[in-house]
Motif scaffolding. Structure first.
Motif, short mmCIF file in Angstrom:
data_model
loop_
_atom_site.label_atom_id
_atom_site.label_comp_id
_atom_site.label_asym_id
_atom_site.label_seq_id
_atom_site.Cartn_x
_atom_site.Cartn_y
_atom_site.Cartn_z
N VAL A 128 0.81 -1.23 0.00
CA VAL A 128 0.00 0.00 0.00
C VAL A 128 0.84 1.27 0.00
CG1 VAL A 128 -1.92 -1.14 1.17
CG2 VAL A 128 -0.22 0.12 2.53
N SER A 145 0.94 2.13 -6.14
CA SER A 145 0.15 1.07 -5.52
C SER A 145 -1.28 1.01 -6.09
CB SER A 145 0.07 1.29 -4.00
OG SER A 145 -0.82 0.35 -3.42
N ARG A 164 -3.38 -0.96 -4.48
CA ARG A 164 -4.12 -1.33 -3.27
C ARG A 164 -4.55 -0.10 -2.46
NH1 ARG A 164 -2.14 -6.07 -0.83
NH2 ARG A 164 -3.28 -5.37 1.05
N ARG A 165 -3.88 1.02 -2.66
CA ARG A 165 -4.17 2.23 -1.88
C ARG A 165 -5.30 3.01 -2.56
NH1 ARG A 165 0.54 4.26 -2.25
NH2 ARG A 165 -0.02 5.63 -3.96
N TRP A 194 0.65 4.19 4.58
CA TRP A 194 0.20 4.45 3.21
C TRP A 194 1.21 5.30 2.44
CZ3 TRP A 194 -5.20 6.19 5.35
CH2 TRP A 194 -5.90 5.06 5.80
#
Length: 413
Positions: free
Chosen positions: A225, A230, A232-233, A381
């Protein structure tokens, strides 16, 4: 060495008279706007809060603890001066005289603007002899605090003393890409605290072992992340990460302002003083731990470790030039949360904040703990910390602030 505590003597009972937090935070005006203020409805506490914020300005990490020290000295002096005054215009004059003297001494490049702000305050308060005497009392209080804090190791040269990195090894901090800059804030952990006595008593245990399940889990999360590209973030997570890339001092200036919007003058002044004293202490402790443990950053681990190394991996936010454990942002957040909850209570309404590192993003908070939560998540993050590091930092900050606040008036809170 002079004691760090004699000037923090008004009791907590005095501090809490008229307690109550304000509603929404607003951006601090520039000094020109402050100096132009006129009228009996001007709140002198907020006026000089905004003068202090404008004097400090937007800072970078290597300037943070020194700037926090400036806040603490100015407002400890104001607290002393206000408690000696008899209220009304003399108390306002004492506050202005103390903050002006401290800021003009510590940030001399802003003296002209500070002089204009003081002239505006005194013009509003009038020419009474008691007002003039109170200004001088405030100036004397500032000189006393400046003398007591001389040689505390929080000047810029001492905080940012040169540091030679150790030889590369698994888990050991090394300068990080893209600039591989020299380490900063290596001397911060040796500074003299305001409220606590023994920095070593508040140091956390060591970070997780490299062969532990916790380390493997955190490494995988930061890799997934925290990467600049990314998948996923989420967009919101990216906004939070960029928002809290600002220094903690800048990030919390609006939050603290919301807490001092209303209430008894002495309580509000004491809150500003104690908030900054507690967060300075937390910053000292966290850097003592950083340069004790010398833990590597995620970018170093992910690019070079034997577990699926990725030499091209890049974090969302450029990695700061100092060791990883514990997190300075979350240590500050934990201390700030504790000071605000203890001394101000919950926010009276939503607190809306903006950030110089996230244009167009406004985050709104309804509980001080929410800021700590976002700081913990944001540093993961961002790709610059491991989650355990962030959680430990928040716990250290809470502990330091709670102990310091219990210490200053000699009994548990």
């Amino acid at each position: 060495m002079p004691s760090a505590r004699p000037y923090l003597r008004p009791t907590r009972r005095t501090l809490l008279i008229g307690a109550g937090a304000g509603a929404a935070a607003v951006a601090a005006p520039g000094l020109t706007g402050v100096a132009a203020a006129r009228g009996s409805d001007v709140d002198t506490v907020l006026e000089w809060y905004d003068v202090t914020a404008a004097t400090i300005g937007v800072i970078t990490g290597p300037l943070q603890v020194n700037s926090s020290r400036t806040w603490a000295i100015a407002w400890i002096a104001a607290w002393r001066a206000v408690t000696r005054a008899r209220g009304g215009a003399p108390a306002d004059a004492a506050l202005a005289g103390a903050v002006h003297e401290a800021l003009a001494t510590l940030v001399p490049a802003r003296t002209a603007e500070l002089d204009a702000a003081l002239a505006a305050t005194l013009d509003r308060l009038g020419p009474a002899a008691a007002v003039g005497a109170a200004v001088e009392s405030g100036r004397a209080a500032a000189r006393d605090v400046l003398t007591e804090r001389a040689g505390d190791g929080l000047d810029l040269a001492s905080v940012n003393r040169p540091f030679t990195p150790p030889a590369p090894a698994p888990g050991v901090w090394q300068p990080t890409p893209p600039g591989f800059a020299a380490a900063v804030q290596a001397g911060q952990g040796d500074g003299r605290p305001f409220l606590i006595d023994d920095v070593r008593a508040y140091l956390p245990g060591p970070p997780p072992a490299l062969d532990s399940a916790r380390y493997a889990r955190d490494l995988a999360e930061s890799r997934a992340v925290g990467a600049v590209e990314s998948s996923r973030r989420t967009d919101r997570q990216t906004d939070v990460a960029r928002f809290w890339a600002q220094t903690s001092l800048n990030g919390y200036t609006g939050a603290l302002r919301a807490a001092v919007t209303s209430g008894a003058r002495v309580r509000r002044v004491a809150l500003v003083a104690l908030f900054h004293a507690a967060t300075v202490d937390a910053q000292i402790v966290t850097y003592a731990a950083k340069y004790r443990d010398l833990r590597w950053r995620p970018v170093t681990a992910i690019r070079t470790e034997t577990i699926a190394p990725d030499p091209a991996w890049t974090p969302l936010i450029t990695t700061p030039a100092h060791p990883e454990y514990p997190s300075g942002h979350t240590t500050y957040a934990g201390a700030a949360e504790t000071a605000l909850r203890t001394l101000a209570g919950p926010p009276a309404g939503p607190v809306a904040l903006t950030s110089p590192t996230a244009a167009g993003v406004t985050l709104t908070y309804r509980d001080w703990r929410e800021l700590t939560r976002d700081n913990i998540d944001a540093r993961v993050w961002s790709g610059i910390h491991f989650r355990h590091t962030d959680e430990v930092g928040a716990a250290v900050g809470r502990r330091v602030a709670a102990a310091g606040l219990a210490h200053w008036d000699g009994r548990p809170l």
